[in-house]
Design a protein around this motif. Structure first.
Motif, short mmCIF file in Angstrom:
data_model
loop_
_atom_site.label_atom_id
_atom_site.label_comp_id
_atom_site.label_asym_id
_atom_site.label_seq_id
_atom_site.Cartn_x
_atom_site.Cartn_y
_atom_site.Cartn_z
N LYS E 27 -7.30 36.96 27.59
CA LYS E 27 -7.73 35.89 26.69
C LYS E 27 -6.84 35.85 25.44
CE LYS E 27 -11.82 37.81 26.27
NZ LYS E 27 -11.73 38.98 27.14
N THR E 28 -6.69 37.02 24.84
CA THR E 28 -5.90 37.07 23.60
C THR E 28 -4.47 36.65 23.87
OG1 THR E 28 -7.32 38.78 22.72
CG2 THR E 28 -5.13 38.60 21.76
N THR E 29 -3.96 37.10 25.00
CA THR E 29 -2.59 36.73 25.34
C THR E 29 -2.46 35.22 25.45
OG1 THR E 29 -2.50 38.79 26.57
CG2 THR E 29 -0.74 37.22 26.96
N PRO E 69 -7.08 34.85 14.59
CA PRO E 69 -6.70 35.88 15.57
C PRO E 69 -7.76 36.96 15.73
CG PRO E 69 -5.64 36.32 13.49
CD PRO E 69 -6.40 35.03 13.31
N GLU E 70 -7.70 37.55 16.88
CA GLU E 70 -8.54 38.72 17.12
C GLU E 70 -8.04 39.85 16.21
OE1 GLU E 70 -9.63 40.93 21.21
OE2 GLU E 70 -7.53 40.92 20.69
N GLY E 71 -8.95 40.60 15.65
CA GLY E 71 -8.52 41.71 14.79
C GLY E 71 -8.09 41.24 13.42
N LEU E 145 -10.05 29.99 18.46
CA LEU E 145 -10.89 31.04 17.89
C LEU E 145 -10.93 32.22 18.85
CD1 LEU E 145 -13.92 28.92 16.62
CD2 LEU E 145 -12.23 30.10 15.21
N ASP E 146 -10.32 33.34 18.45
CA ASP E 146 -10.31 34.51 19.32
C ASP E 146 -11.36 35.49 18.82
OD1 ASP E 146 -9.73 36.35 21.23
OD2 ASP E 146 -7.62 36.62 20.67
N GLU E 147 -12.49 35.51 19.50
CA GLU E 147 -13.60 36.37 19.16
C GLU E 147 -14.03 36.23 17.69
OE1 GLU E 147 -14.01 39.84 21.10
OE2 GLU E 147 -12.70 39.29 22.75
N PRO E 148 -14.44 35.05 17.31
CA PRO E 148 -14.77 34.82 15.90
C PRO E 148 -15.98 35.61 15.43
CG PRO E 148 -15.46 32.96 17.23
CD PRO E 148 -14.66 33.85 18.13
MG LIG Z 1 -8.75 39.86 23.23
#
Ligand SMILES: [Mg+2]
Ligand SMILES: Nc1ncnc2c1ncn2[C@@H]1O[C@H](COP(=O)(O)OP(=O)(O)OP(=O)(O)O)[C@@H](O)[C@H]1O
Ligand SMILES: Nc1ncnc2c1ncn2[C@@H]1O[C@H](COP(=O)(O)OP(=O)(O)OP(=O)(O)O)[C@@H](O)[C@H]1O
Ligand SMILES: [Mg+2]
Lengths: 312, 295, 237, 372, 221
Positions: E27-29, E69-71, E145-148
């Protein structure tokens, strides 16, 4: 735990075989080149202990060589020469312990420039001491012959290389690498960060203390501006980078590469060799961005996966 | 001692301080933003010095004009190096990991090339020339025009740049880039443009400062290294990437250099400078002006 | 086992913790919940020696932890994970764990004789053994944090939001794993989690923080019913 | 016989690094010499044959350690026939043990220190007369002659400056000259305002700036800015170099400096050298370094003409003979030049004259006119 | 290493598209590729009919594609407010900075409270709010939205999801990757399940949520 060939045995072999072979070429010139080469190997290996493993990049490593040289000079005539050299090494180590506590709290680029400043500071302190003593440069007549110095320096290079091989296998080495990667995390996992950093710093000062004493004996001349010349620190770092890995192999390959290269260049192109050297350095980064070791690994292409640091 | 109260000493401190400040400012733009260890920085100062020298000697062009020419030349050199060498180094994932180390090698190479090509072209013989050398009298202070010019230009330019970058979005972008490249890309900073700006401005400032310095000191192909060192010391003292801090640190060094020496002895100059530097870092490990994080 | 006495911690004007006291019995799973910025992570940092409290004390059994350097706390048997992960990015997963192994608490109990490979398989990370930690995804890095903490052979493990970013199924696996950790290795666990379901099923005891204050402590069911908690945390009016 | 191989003559010099700015003066002299000798058909070897000179030059990067390696290479690897000296005291000291070990005679040039007398005689000789203890004595003579009663001494922390001061202080005391300001400063000094303000306040008759070229420029600029009025102003190293005088032009008038050579005297060799140098390099020779280097080549040439290339013969000839040079007759006593008297120069109307000792003076000392 | 294999997905304007999948699925990729941080090995990215595959991140932000971004990736040594200002640094967004700042502050009062705090010292959840706020500052057309909800307390999570729904009704397009899969699927008009770098399922969100294999694999039912 077995010996990893390319990481541990190769650099030891290179130094040992090199030390035995160079004298066979049979004249002072080669001994002189060897002396210089091994001096750099010893310096770069010592540097690796604290800068390669723990990631505290020192740009002032000449300070230990300078102190070693200076102590030799101060004890000249009072104690046997070799004892004077040992006094130099111990003095450099003690100095590292003394300043280590405040200095090793500073990190990253701040540490880099701080160590540079520390070396300059020490240089000017020595200059002022000398000037108070009424000695402005020292001539040491009757030092050991080149042959003797050569063997001592070869031994120092071997000891330096060996110490990196060994330290990497100790808990100390693993702890230092952890500190380099993330000091907070390392502490939380139980790495006594301050103690390890101090030990590494002090260890990394011992050999340079001796090497500095050898440098003084070689020229028979001591002058603080030369003995604490910051170019020496820069060269150590350059060699380590060119070597390209933070195990014992990097410094050896880096020193061999740079010493041979500049030796070939200055003797063959005395007028423009510096310019060629500059071009080659740039080209080197472009074509071998991971240093000589990276290049070797790529040639051997042992693994397709990117290797980790290899804490074996 | 009345010397301590004299305007002459104050102005000397300001001149040195502002030169240090300007030289460091340029390096800060390059090291601070991209972590490029530009140890060829002092050599750009040297190039500026030669530009000033030749323009004056061959064409009697005033250092005030020469300084602009020098700035443009070194700025162009910066652009050329950026496009030729560094853009790629700065964009690869692998190369960025080793950027600090590899940039040291590259700039080491560049430094050697600049110095030696200069030496081959103009010989290592030191050069000096006398321009703007009539004395200006301000009250009891007398000062040569060239030093006056150095003071005004360096101080004015540094303050201008510091404020410009503090107030403009570009300045904020630079500070963002210093901290995190990926995050900078994410918010839409044109990383390439910011880097190019930093290269060109940083290089240009060195050349410009060099043309001014060259009027007051001897010029030689190997004069650059001390400036590199001073610049690094100043930017670390002021806090990496902190432009105002660098200016302050430059001034501080100027003051130590003059008042410290007046109070003690010139012998102790370097001991004082490096002593203060070490002390500051030991007490404030991230420089004079850095806000400290507690975790 | 762990006794926290009137801990306070301020950052400038911000009081991140005020007068927190509680006890964690041996082999308990002790949950901590609270809104964002309530002071949970700060509490862990104080216990683990990463931050000095402004006042108050932390005791592990008969040993005073306050004022000890992090590595001493670690060798006393307390391990923590970082909410904002800090793996050794340039090392492989295996190397990360090996380092934790060679340091840590030093006195491994009988029960806690996991080998490196045991540990990797226990955490379900064999597959990643030779990956660089920096190449893992965020949730994999969180798991690595846990594995590394576990490798120090702690008596007490502080887990800071290790479940964030996992799917419900993965959360269930992790709950099982933590239970197993206590059962098989005899480890006492403190756990911070925003995933309510997990915290409720896992914890023996839950403490709730709000703006640095302890507002409740009790069994999961009593916490769930506590009106203060509902308004401060769950947003139920 | 013609067609014989060239005589290889090697040396190392700082083409890069800290000392690089000093080297051209010396390199120029060496090149000029080789060119002239070759134009004359080659180097006269023991009166038997003439062979062309081939210079072998390496860059020691200003490091004495490198100089040591280079001389070892020249001797053992390149197998040169003769050696010329490097630039600077440290380099001379560093290679002394190399020439000693290989029993290879070499004439030194740009080195000066009382310590050079502790070198083992036999393979190295020094041409200079400007050795700090002798300089101190001569300086006091000149100062008394100029009617100086008070002096300010500013000393660069580099060895040569310090050593000079060490001998000057007691000599001044013995001569009843009062030192009103005594200030040392480091080689990398960037500003002299504080020191010179003190000097100005003390109003000494003489200012002795034991300076090097870089800091001498600071001194000159600042002294002018502050309007220092001392009638006797000595700048130790710097004014003998062409560029230096070019920079200050009239303002430099009256500055006294170190040196015992001038083209303005009777010495025909000196005039010829001066003219040839000026012609070839379009600038004046350095009155110190170019001259010392040239003198060393003159001695070498004359010694080889007598002794040939045999090291033992050469050694003997150098230690015992009399040589005719641009600074007059030179003969060695141990390692040092036993003949040439120590002297001082003064810039007068754009020319440099020997003003001390009186026996060799080409002009009389004059009080420094104001700063222009 | 190849992480994604022939991923095809389409995001409809003014709607929420969910991208769900397990740990390490890709997903993040995918998100980073859409934001221009990674180049695909093959394939193309089209936006409003234009091929933007080779556009760099800055250009994408300027045309209205923003990533949270995630993180988090906040700027650790800058203040909260400077971080937010940077969210609107791209030329098209810059003039509206003051306005948007006010909106973000009213959405996240905690950030207003801490506007001068150095971002690196914020708690994990506060940093997540900051990352979200920063993403909103440019008022993008497409928000990735990556894991908001990562690290946010339940109350905050509710609020975030409300906000997200609100944004689409104002015309914003959202691609959402979320570990809270049940919730994400419920909101999404279109959803993709990604597994080992391949799209394994797609369809309307509520329909996917009802599939037993999805329930078993991701919802823990
Ligand atoms: Mg991810
Ligand atoms: N160094 C610091 N300077 C100023 N404030 C700080 C510092 N460190 C933490 N804080 C503040 O202290 C409060 C508590 O932070 P902490 O990280 O403990 O919260 P938390 O309960 O873990 O929150 P979350 O659930 O979001 O992780 C936060 O408001 C944070 O901003
Ligand atoms: N730089 C990298 N080098 C090698 N592998 C990588 C890299 N980045 C990611 N991967 C691998 O690619 C796979 C997909 O990663 P990605 O981050 O896209 O997953 P994700 O679906 O976002 O997972 P999560 O839910 O854990 O965040 C993972 O197995 C990861 O280990
Ligand atoms: Mg937290």
């Amino acid at each position: 735990m077995s010996l990893n060939f390319s990481r541990d045995a190769l650099p030891l072999l290179l130094v040992a075989v090199g030390a035995l072979c160079l004298p066979l070429l049979g004249n002072d010139y080669y001994l002189g080149v060897g002396f210089t080469l091994f001096g750099w190997v010893a310096l770069a290996q010592s540097w690796t202990l604290v800068s390669g493993l723990a990631g505290y990049i020192s740009l002032g490593h000449v300070v230990f060589a300078g102190i070693g040289g200076y102590l030799l000079v101060l004890t000249w005539g009072a104690v046997p020469i070799w004892l004077g050299a040992i006094v130099g090494a111990v003095g450099a180590g003690l100095f590292a312990l003394l300043v280590g506590l405040p200095v090793m709290r500073v990190r990253g680029p701040y540490f880099v420039i701080l160590t540079f400043g520390l070396a300059e500071f020490a240089k000017y302190v020595v200059i002022n001491i000398e000037s108070v003593l009424g000695k402005f440069s020292r001539l040491l007549l009757g030092g050991p012959a080149l042959q003797d110095l050569y063997w001592v320096m070869a031994a120092l290079a071997l000891v330096g290389t060996f110490s990196v091989v060994v330290v990497r296998r100790l808990r100390l080495g693993a702890g230092l690498i952890a500190i380099r990667e993330d000091e907070t995390a390392a502490g939380t996992l139980g790495v006594p960060t301050m103690r390890f950093k101090l030990i590494a710093f002090a260890l990394s000062a011992l050999l340079p203390g001796l090497v500095g004493a050898m440098f003084v004996l070689r020229t028979g001349y001591f002058e603080p501006l030369q003995a604490f010349d910051p170019i020496i620190s820069f060269t150590i770092v350059t060699m380590a980078i060119i070597g390209g890995s933070e195990d014992a192999r990097g410094p050896v390959l880096g020193a061999i590469f740079l010493v041979l290269l500049s030796e070939l260049l200055w003797s063959n192109f005395p007028q423009v060799y510096m310019v060629i050297l500059g071009v080659l350095l740039i080209g080197f980064v472009l074509f071998a961005p991971n240093g000589v070791s990276g290049l070797l690994d790529r040639l051997a292409s042992r693994s397709l996966q990117r290797p980790g640091v290899g804490l074996v | 001692m009345d010397i301590l109260l004299s305007g002459q000493l104050l102005i000397a401190a300001l001149i040195i301080g502002s030169i240090y400040g300007l030289v460091a400012l340029g390096l800060n733009l390059i090291y601070g933003t991209m972590r490029l260890l530009n140890i060829a920085y002092g050599d750009l100062v040297m190039i500026g010095g030669y530009v000033g020298y030749w323009l004056f000697t061959l064409a009697a062009i005033s250092p005030i004009i020469a300084m602009l020419v020098a700035g443009v030349l070194t700025g162009l050199l910066g652009a050329a190096l950026y496009f030729g060498l560094f853009r790629r180094q700065l964009s690869g994932r692998q190369s960025i990991e080793r950027i600090e180390a590899n940039s040291l090698l590259i700039f080491f190479g560049i430094s050697i090339i600049i110095q030696n090509v200069t030496a081959l072209a103009f010989s290592a013989t030191p050069r000096t020339y006398n321009a703007l050398d009539s004395l200006v009298q301000i009250g009891e202070i007398s000062i040569t025009q060239s030093r006056m010019a150095a003071l005004l230009v360096c101080l004015g330019l540094s303050i201008f740049i510091v404020f410009f970058l503090r107030l403009s979005p570009l300045g904020l972008s630079i500070r963002a880039l210093i901290q995190n490249r990926t995050a900078s890309q994410i918010v839409g900073i044109d990383v390439n443009r910011v880097q190019l700006f930093a290269f060109v401005t940083g290089f240009a400032l060195a050349g410009l400062a060099g043309a001014l310095i060259g009027v007051t000191e001897q010029i030689s192909p190997f004069m650059g290294f001390p400036f590199t060192i001073v610049a690094f010391v100043v930017i670390i003292l002021g806090g990496l990437g902190n432009l105002a801090g660098g200016l302050l640190a430059g001034m501080l060094l100027g003051i130590i250099e003059t008042y410290g020496v007046a109070l003690t002895s010139a012998n102790l100059r370097s001991i004082l400078i490096y002593g203060v530097f070490i002390l500051v870092l030991v007490l404030r490990p991230e420089g004079l002006l850095q806000k400290r994080r507690m975790t | 086992m762990l006794k926290v006495n009137r801990i306070s911690k301020s950052f400038g004007g911000i009081r991140a913790l005020s007068n927190i006291s509680f006890k964690v019995p041996e082999r308990a799973i002790f949950g901590i919940m609270g809104a964002n910025g309530a002071g949970k992570t700060t509490l862990f940092a104080v216990i683990a020696g990463n931050q000095l409290p402004t006042s108050g004390e932390v005791w592990l059994n008969e040993r005073r932890l306050t004022g000890l350097a992090p590595h001493h706390v670690a060798s006393a048997g307390v391990a923590r994970t970082f909410q904002i992960v800090r793996p050794f990015r340039g090392l492989t997963v295996q190397e990360n764990i090996r380092i934790a192994f060679s340091f840590g608490s030093g006195n491994r109990s009988e029960a806690n004789q996991l080998s490196e490979t045991d540990l990797l398989s226990f955490m379900g990370m064999e597959r990643f053994a030779n990956y660089l930690a920096g190449d893992l995804t965020l949730s994999q890095q969180k798991r690595l944090e846990m594995a590394r903490a576990l490798a120090t052979a702690p008596q007490m493990l502080l887990l800071d939001e290790v479940m964030a970013g996992l799917t419900a199924t993965e959360v269930q696996d992790l709950i099982e794993m933590i239970r197993k950790m206590r059962a098989e290795l005899g480890i006492t666990v403190m756990i911070i989690e925003h995933v309510m379901g997990a915290l409720m099923t896992l914890s023996d005891q839950i403490m709730v923080l709000d703006h640095g204050q302890k507002i409740a402590e009790g069994t999961p069911s009593s916490i769930a019913q506590n009106p203060d908690v509902q308004s401060a945390y769950l947003g139920v009016a | 016989p013609s067609g014989a191989a060239d005589v290889k003559i090697g040396y190392s010099i700082a083409k890069t690094g800290l000392f690089a700015p000093a080297a051209p003066s010396q390199i120029n002299a060496y090149n000029l010499w080789a060119e002239q000798v070759n134009a004359r058909g080659g180097l006269n070897i023991g009166g038997k044959e003439k062979r062309k000179i081939k210079l072998v030059q390496y860059d020691d990067q200003s490091s004495p350690g490198n100089a040591v390696r280079i001389y070892e290479k020249l001797i053992t690897q390149d197998k040169v026939d003769l050696l010329l000296s490097p630039w600077g005291t440290p380099h001379h000291f560093a290679i002394a043990s190399v020439v000693e070990r290989h029993k290879f005679p070499m004439i030194g040039s740009t080195a000066s220190s009382v310590q050079l007398r502790s070198m083992k005689p036999g393979n190295i000789w020094f041409t200079t007369a400007a050795i700090p203890d002798k300089l101190a004595a001569a300086m006091v003579g000149l100062l008394k002659n100029a009617g100086v009663k008070t002096v300010a001494i500013l000393t660069n922390q580099l060895p040569f400056g310090q050593e000079n001061k060490k001998f000057l202080m007691p000599a001044l005391k013995a001569a009843d000259i009062k030192v009103v300001v005594d200030s040392d400063y480091p080689p990398n000094i960037k500003d002299m305002t504080a020191i010179l303000a003190k000097v100005k306040a003390a109003r000494p008759d003489a200012i002795l700036a034991l300076a090097y070229p870089g800091d001498s420029i600071l001194y000159m600029n600042k002294a002018r800015e502050l309007g220092l009025k001392a009638k006797f102003q000595y700048v130790m190293v710097g004014p003998a170099i062409g560029f230096w005088r070019g920079m200050f032009k009239n303002a430099a008038s009256g500055i006294v400096t170190l040196g015992h050579w001038s083209p303005h005297g009777e010495n025909a060799r000196a005039q010829a050298f001066y003219a040839a140098y000026l012609e070839k390099f379009k600038e004046e020779p350095d009155y110190l370094d170019s001259v010392e280097a040239w003198v060393s080549t003159e001695i070498l040439e004359q010694a080889v003409a007598k002794a040939g290339l045999d090291k033992d013969k050469l050694r003997k000839v150098i230690s015992t003979s009399n040589f005719d040079t641009i600074i007059g007759r030179v003969q060695f006593d141990g390692v040092q030049n036993a003949v040439t008297p120590t002297g001082f120069l003064q810039i007068q109307d754009g020319n440099i004259h020997i003003v001390w000792p009186k026996s060799r003076a080409t002009a009389k000392w004059q009080a420094k006119p104001g700063w222009k | 290493m190849q992480v994604l294999h022939g991923v095809d997905l389409t995001v409809q304007p003014s709607s929420i598209t969910a991208l769900v999948g397990g740990n390490g699925a890709g997903k993040t990729t995918t998100m980073r590729m859409l934001a221009g941080l990674l180049l695909p090995k093959s394939g193309t990215v089209m936006y409003q009919g234009k091929d933007i595959t080779t556009w760099d991140a800055a250009k994408r932000v300027a045309t209205g594609i923003a990533l949270v971004p995630e993180g988090r990736l906040v700027f650790p040594d800058l203040s909260v407010e400077q971080n937010l200002r940077l969210g609107a640094i791209s030329p098209s967004a810059r003039p509206h900075t003051a306005n948007r700042l006010e909106q973000v502050y009213s959405q996240f009062p905690r950030l207003r409270e801490r506007r001068r705090q150095i971002a690196g010292t914020l708690s994990g959840g506060e940093q997540q709010m900051l990352a979200l706020g920063r993403g909103l500052m440019s008022r993008p057309k497409i928000l990735l939205l990556d894991e908001p909800s990562l690290g946010l307390a339940p109350m905050m999570v509710d609020q975030i999801f409300e906000t997200i729904s609100g944004l689409t009704s104002n015309g914003m397009t959202i691609l959402l990757s979320e570990q809270n899969i049940g919730r994400a699927l419920k909101m999404a008009s279109q959803a993709y399940v990604i597994e080992n770098g391949r799209i394994s399922l797609d369809g309307e969100g509520w329909k996917l949520a009802a599939k037993p294999e999805v329930q078993r694999a991701y919802l823990g039912l």
